[in-house]
Design an enzyme around this catalytic site. Structure first.
Site, short mmCIF file in Angstrom:
data_model
loop_
_atom_site.label_atom_id
_atom_site.label_comp_id
_atom_site.label_asym_id
_atom_site.label_seq_id
_atom_site.Cartn_x
_atom_site.Cartn_y
_atom_site.Cartn_z
N HIS A 129 88.12 116.17 39.01
CA HIS A 129 89.30 115.60 38.35
C HIS A 129 89.31 116.00 36.87
O HIS A 129 90.33 116.47 36.35
CB HIS A 129 89.34 114.08 38.49
CG HIS A 129 90.36 113.47 37.58
ND1 HIS A 129 91.71 113.48 37.87
CD2 HIS A 129 90.25 112.91 36.35
CE1 HIS A 129 92.38 112.92 36.87
NE2 HIS A 129 91.51 112.58 35.92
N HIS A 134 92.21 118.27 34.09
CA HIS A 134 92.60 118.13 32.68
C HIS A 134 92.48 119.41 31.86
O HIS A 134 93.26 119.63 30.93
CB HIS A 134 91.73 117.07 32.00
CG HIS A 134 92.10 115.66 32.35
ND1 HIS A 134 93.17 115.02 31.78
CD2 HIS A 134 91.57 114.78 33.23
CE1 HIS A 134 93.27 113.79 32.27
NE2 HIS A 134 92.31 113.61 33.17
N GLU A 175 98.07 111.88 32.82
CA GLU A 175 97.60 111.73 34.20
C GLU A 175 98.67 112.00 35.25
O GLU A 175 98.41 112.64 36.26
CB GLU A 175 97.02 110.32 34.43
CG GLU A 175 95.75 110.02 33.63
CD GLU A 175 94.52 110.83 34.06
OE1 GLU A 175 94.58 111.56 35.06
OE2 GLU A 175 93.49 110.73 33.36
N SER A 194 94.95 117.16 40.64
CA SER A 194 93.62 117.09 41.27
C SER A 194 93.65 116.32 42.59
O SER A 194 92.61 116.10 43.19
CB SER A 194 92.60 116.48 40.30
OG SER A 194 92.94 115.15 39.96
FE FE Z 1 91.95 111.74 34.06
#
Ligand code: FE
Ligand code: PHE
Length: 287
Positions: A129, A134, A175, A194
């Site tokens: 993730h 990111h 996010e 993700s």
């Molecule tokens: Fe995150």
């Protein structure tokens, strides 16, 4: 994201800033295989769904799915592009530690990877993730500046008692953000790119609302951490996100103090509506 359940210092083995060595040589073949499995699943789904900045970042970092990336190697490329580096942490870190890292262009990433039986869901962010989700966006100069400014803003929001509002901004952009492009809606949020399920759900499912991004509106909207989102906010561009957040939030927080929250699935007359969701998914999955 960060957690506030820690009251004392870092756990044993961590530096005072909560970082640890990634210790790349310690990953097992099975752990590298988990990365490769997840990487291949997501890269098959993301063309035509993730935004160009994400896909370009993924290429630029050379995360070609050979296994869990070695942060030192990845950081050489990332640092040259936008001044960011990735630092390893054992898991969630306290808010002020998290913000301080961001303000200094360091992204704290969990160094552990989920088990093979957790491919679709786990509670704490792992290296897949944090890095796959990111880091590609951190290669984009505008997004990179936004994340740094967010770190500075986090420390300020804490001192003003407005962290809950600022956290919503992170949630609905970093996010779970979507953006509008000439080719249609695209994903830039790390929580979506993700996740196999949410990569499709966020764009294609009739259930969630998809609404135009508005700073104050977003900061008035609670979010759910336990399932797919009921609302996604759509940015016209990353530049708009940076421009809107570079303003002084003092007056914004004051305004938020006078305004009630907006229910998670509500649509207001001011909203620009991309999708009026059926909320069928949320209705069938009440906790
Ligand atoms: Fe995150
Ligand atoms: N401009 C915000 C403030 O004055 C800081 C901030 C920047 C917050 C970027 C979020 C994102 O507090």
């Amino acid at each position: 994201m960060s957690a506030d359940r820690f009251i004392s210092g870092p756990p044993e083995g961590c530096r005072p800033d909560w970082t640890i060595d990634q210790d790349w040589s310690r990953y097992t073949a099975e752990e590298h295989r988990v990365w490769v499995t997840l990487y291949e699943r997501q890269t098959a789904l993301l063309p035509g769904r993730a935004c160009d900045q994400f896909l370009k970042g993924l290429e630029a970092l050379d995360l070609h799915g050979k296994g869990i990336p070695d942060f030192e190697v990845m950081n050489l490329k990332l640092k040259a592009l936008t001044g960011w580096t990735v630092v390893a942490v054992p898991g969630l870190v306290p808010d002020e530690v998290f913000f301080d890292h961001l303000a200094n262009r360091r992204f704290p990433a969990g160094s552990f990877i989920r088990r093979p039986d957790q491919l679709d869901y786990l509670e704490e962010p792992d290296v897949f993730h944090d890095v796959f989700g990111h880091v590609p966006m951190l290669t984009d100069p505008t997004f990179a500046d936004y994340m740094k400014a967010y770190g500075e803003g986090g420390l300020r929001a804490m001192s003003l008692g407005r962290l809950h509002n600022l956290a919503r901004l992170y949630w609905y952009t970093v996010e779970f953000g979507l953006m509008e492009t000439p080719q249609g809606l695209r994903i830039y949020g790390a929580g979506i790119v993700s996740s196999r399920g949410e990569s499709e759900f966020s764009l294609e499912d009739p259930s969630p609302n998809r609404l135009g991004f508005d700073l104050v509106r977003v900061m008035r909207t609670p979010y759910r951490i336990d399932d797919y989102q009921q609302v996604y906010f759509v940015l016209p561009s990353l530049q708009r996100l940076l421009d809107d957040t570079l303003q002084d939030f003092g007056p914004v927080y004051e305004q938020l103090g006078r305004l009630p929250d907006i229910a998670i699935a509500a649509i207001t007359p001011e909203d620009r509506v991309f999708t009026r969701g059926t909320q069928a998914y949320a209705g069938a999955h009440v906790a």
